[in-house]
Design a protein around this motif. Structure first.
Motif, PDB file in Angstrom:
ATOM      1  N   ILE A   1       0.859  -1.180   0.000  1.00 54.96           N
ATOM      2  CA  ILE A   1       0.000   0.000   0.000  1.00 54.96           C
ATOM      3  C   ILE A   1       0.900   1.236   0.000  1.00 54.96           C
ATOM      4  CG2 ILE A   1      -1.809   1.302   1.198  1.00 54.96           C
ATOM      5  CD1 ILE A   1      -2.834  -1.384   0.277  1.00 54.96           C
ATOM      6  N   ASP A   2       0.834   2.025  -1.069  1.00 52.10           N
ATOM      7  CA  ASP A   2       1.557   3.295  -1.127  1.00 52.10           C
ATOM      8  C   ASP A   2       0.647   4.419  -0.655  1.00 52.10           C
ATOM      9  OD1 ASP A   2       4.313   2.976  -2.671  1.00 52.10           O
ATOM     10  OD2 ASP A   2       2.872   1.598  -3.600  1.00 52.10           O
ATOM     11  N   PHE A   3       1.230   5.408   0.024  1.00 49.12           N
ATOM     12  CA  PHE A   3       0.405   6.489   0.565  1.00 49.12           C
ATOM     13  C   PHE A   3       1.163   7.808   0.497  1.00 49.12           C
ATOM     14  CE2 PHE A   3       2.981   5.113   4.138  1.00 49.12           C
ATOM     15  CZ  PHE A   3       3.340   6.310   4.752  1.00 49.12           C
ATOM     16  N   ALA A   4       0.404   8.910   0.584  1.00 51.90           N
ATOM     17  CA  ALA A   4       0.976  10.251   0.659  1.00 51.90           C
ATOM     18  C   ALA A   4      -0.002  11.141   1.406  1.00 51.90           C
ATOM     19  CB  ALA A   4       1.237  10.811  -0.738  1.00 51.90           C
ATOM     20  N   ALA A   5       0.524  12.034   2.224  1.00 49.30           N
ATOM     21  CA  ALA A   5      -0.321  12.998   2.920  1.00 49.30           C
ATOM     22  C   ALA A   5      -0.931  13.958   1.905  1.00 49.30           C
ATOM     23  CB  ALA A   5       0.494  13.769   3.946  1.00 49.30           C
ATOM     24  N   PRO A   6      -2.145  14.464   2.154  1.00 44.22           N
ATOM     25  CA  PRO A   6      -2.795  15.372   1.195  1.00 44.22           C
ATOM     26  C   PRO A   6      -1.963  16.611   0.871  1.00 44.22           C
ATOM     27  CG  PRO A   6      -4.345  14.659   2.884  1.00 44.22           C
ATOM     28  CD  PRO A   6      -2.999  14.170   3.314  1.00 44.22           C
ATOM     29  N   ASP A   7      -1.186  17.086   1.845  1.00 43.02           N
ATOM     30  CA  ASP A   7      -0.378  18.291   1.618  1.00 43.02           C
ATOM     31  C   ASP A   7       1.021  17.975   1.104  1.00 43.02           C
ATOM     32  OD1 ASP A   7       0.841  17.199   3.823  1.00 43.02           O
ATOM     33  OD2 ASP A   7       0.503  18.916   5.150  1.00 43.02           O
ATOM     34  N   GLY A   8       1.297  16.698   0.854  1.00 41.88           N
ATOM     35  CA  GLY A   8       2.593  16.305   0.329  1.00 41.88           C
ATOM     36  C   GLY A   8       3.710  16.276   1.358  1.00 41.88           C
ATOM     37  N   SER A   9       3.381  16.432   2.625  1.00 38.17           N
ATOM     38  CA  SER A   9       4.401  16.517   3.663  1.00 38.17           C
ATOM     39  C   SER A   9       5.085  15.184   3.949  1.00 38.17           C
ATOM     40  CB  SER A   9       3.792  17.067   4.959  1.00 38.17           C
ATOM     41  OG  SER A   9       2.750  16.209   5.411  1.00 38.17           O
ATOM     42  N   THR A  10       4.407  14.111   3.633  1.00 36.03           N
ATOM     43  CA  THR A  10       5.003  12.797   3.868  1.00 36.03           C
ATOM     44  C   THR A  10       4.445  11.791   2.879  1.00 36.03           C
ATOM     45  OG1 THR A  10       5.424  11.074   5.534  1.00 36.03           O
ATOM     46  CG2 THR A  10       3.248  12.076   5.547  1.00 36.03           C
ATOM     47  N   SER A  11       5.228  10.756   2.618  1.00 38.18           N
ATOM     48  CA  SER A  11       4.770   9.670   1.752  1.00 38.18           C
ATOM     49  C   SER A  11       5.563   8.431   2.095  1.00 38.18           C
ATOM     50  CB  SER A  11       4.949  10.034   0.269  1.00 38.18           C
ATOM     51  OG  SER A  11       6.318  10.212  -0.032  1.00 38.18           O
ATOM     52  N   GLY A  12       5.090   7.304   1.624  1.00 35.04           N
ATOM     53  CA  GLY A  12       5.773   6.061   1.918  1.00 35.04           C
ATOM     54  C   GLY A  12       4.945   4.875   1.488  1.00 35.04           C
ATOM     55  N   ALA A  13       5.205   3.734   2.100  1.00 34.92           N
ATOM     56  CA  ALA A  13       4.490   2.514   1.737  1.00 34.92           C
ATOM     57  C   ALA A  13       4.523   1.538   2.898  1.00 34.92           C
ATOM     58  CB  ALA A  13       5.096   1.881   0.492  1.00 34.92           C
ATOM     59  N   TYR A  14       3.555   0.659   2.900  1.00 34.98           N
ATOM     60  CA  TYR A  14       3.527  -0.479   3.817  1.00 34.98           C
ATOM     61  C   TYR A  14       3.512  -1.741   2.974  1.00 34.98           C
ATOM     62  CZ  TYR A  14       2.354   2.454   7.861  1.00 34.98           C
ATOM     63  OH  TYR A  14       2.377   3.382   8.880  1.00 34.98           O
TER      64      TYR A  14
END
Length: 354
Positions: free
Chosen positions: A304-317
């Motif tokens: 699962i890839d993810f990113a904060a709505p404001d672009g402040s953080t992103s990553g994956a599980y």
């Protein structure tokens, strides 16, 4: 997730499939279905079982629905909602269209129209043809567009003609939400009765749009938490069917991440991928291999890839989902029920990766 139950409901004790499922502790997670498009239209009740095949407004659209879903593989969910005394307008038909905006997203984009009854079929046809790249000009319908992107729509299945459980358990839940929660929302929440959207064994079942989360086995005491999000997310774990933006095993992993991160997770942009899966100990398949959705999978590796709505953080599980038991369930309400074995899954490993 549950292991095999020893106190399961006997065949003769109940005619409602949802009571069998709930008593036997069938976990609803992973049953939301995957959806890229929702096409929802107002249509007055009653709704017979063969409504989509017989109603003169809907019947002309069936061929196009089938072409999109079967031939073109479009993940489309058509639904109908009952007109509401407060929301609806005599002589007009409401059409709601939700769609996945990008690969990485948190909620579906919405278009809403309220058109004269005689133009509803033409509008739906124009929307659907866009999905197979037919040029269609919606400008003639722009005068009927509604500025309702701020409104949350809770849709409860009450389609008793498809399964009695939806009428028996969905209707009182709908009435409570409509009477108590919609008026208190200052116009930010509407509640609707809908036709069947899958999973009567989880009645009462509900779709929360534009988020796209599905819920089942709902109880009155959890409605405050579901609507107002004013407590721990763990209180909703047993009712969560999953987020329609993901596939079955991705939904199971997404739920576990939600339990870790809390309510803010729902606003994160996300997408999923099944990296590998296995039918049994001897038969390993990668994601490119075709596997029947109904064929039992013993384990799956998921990202699962993810990113904060404001672009402040992103990553994956990355996670491993495995069979951890099975229960007996019923997929339809009946006087003489047919019980079936349903495999239950759990997340055995979940790690955050760069």
């Amino acid at each position: 997730m549950q292991t095999q139950q020893t106190d399961q409901l006997p065949l003769t004790d109940c005619r409602f499939c949802s009571l069998v499922s709930k008593t036997n502790k069938e976990d609803p997670i992973g049953t939301a279905g995957t959806c890229d498009h929702w096409l929802i239209m107002e249509l007055s009740q009653p709704w017979p079982q063969n409504l989509f095949q017989e109603h003169p407004t809907i019947k002309p659209l069936i061929g196009l629905f089938q072409k999109l879903i079967v031939k073109h593989g479009v993940k489309l969910r058509p639904m109908l909602i009952a007109p509401d005394r407060e929301y609806s307008h005599p002589g007009f038909t409401r059409v709601l269209y939700y769609y996945r905006p990008t690969k990485l997203f948190s909620q579906f984009e919405k278009q809403e129209f309220v058109v004269p009854e005689g133009e509803a079929t033409a509008l739906v046809t124009a929307i659907l043809k866009q999905l197979i790249q037919h040029p269609n000009d919606l400008s003639k319908f722009q005068q009927y567009r509604q500025p309702t992107s701020h409104i949350r729509e809770l849709m409860v299945c009450t389609h008793a003609q498809v399964d009695l459980a939806c009428g028996r358990f969905g209707t009182p839940l709908y009435r409570r939400l409509r009477k108590e929660y919609a008026p208190a929302s200052n116009g930010k929440l509407r509640v609707w009765q809908t036709t069947h959207f899958g999973g009567h064994q989880f009645a009462p079942t509900l779709v929360d749009l534009p988020q796209g989360c599905l819920w089942g086995h709902l109880e009155p005491e959890v409605l405050d938490l579901l609507v107002n999000r004013n407590g721990s997310v763990s209180g909703l774990r047993q009712f969560y069917r999953g987020w329609a933006g993901l596939t079955k095993f991705e939904q199971i992993v997404e739920c576990e991440i939600w339990m870790l991160l809390g309510w803010t997770w729902l606003d994160y942009l996300k997408t999923g991928e099944v990296l590998a899966k296995e039918l049994n100990e001897e038969h390993h398949v990668d994601e490119e291999a075709h596997v029947d959705e109904d064929h039992p999978i013993y384990w799956a590796e998921v990202r699962i890839d993810f990113a904060a709505p404001d672009g402040s953080t992103s990553g994956a599980y990355e996670a491993r989902v495995e069979v951890c038991g099975e229960v007996m369930s019923a997929f339809n309400s009946a006087k003489q029920m047919e019980l079936e074995v349903v495999k239950q899954y759990c997340v055995s490993r979940l790690v955050k990766v760069d």
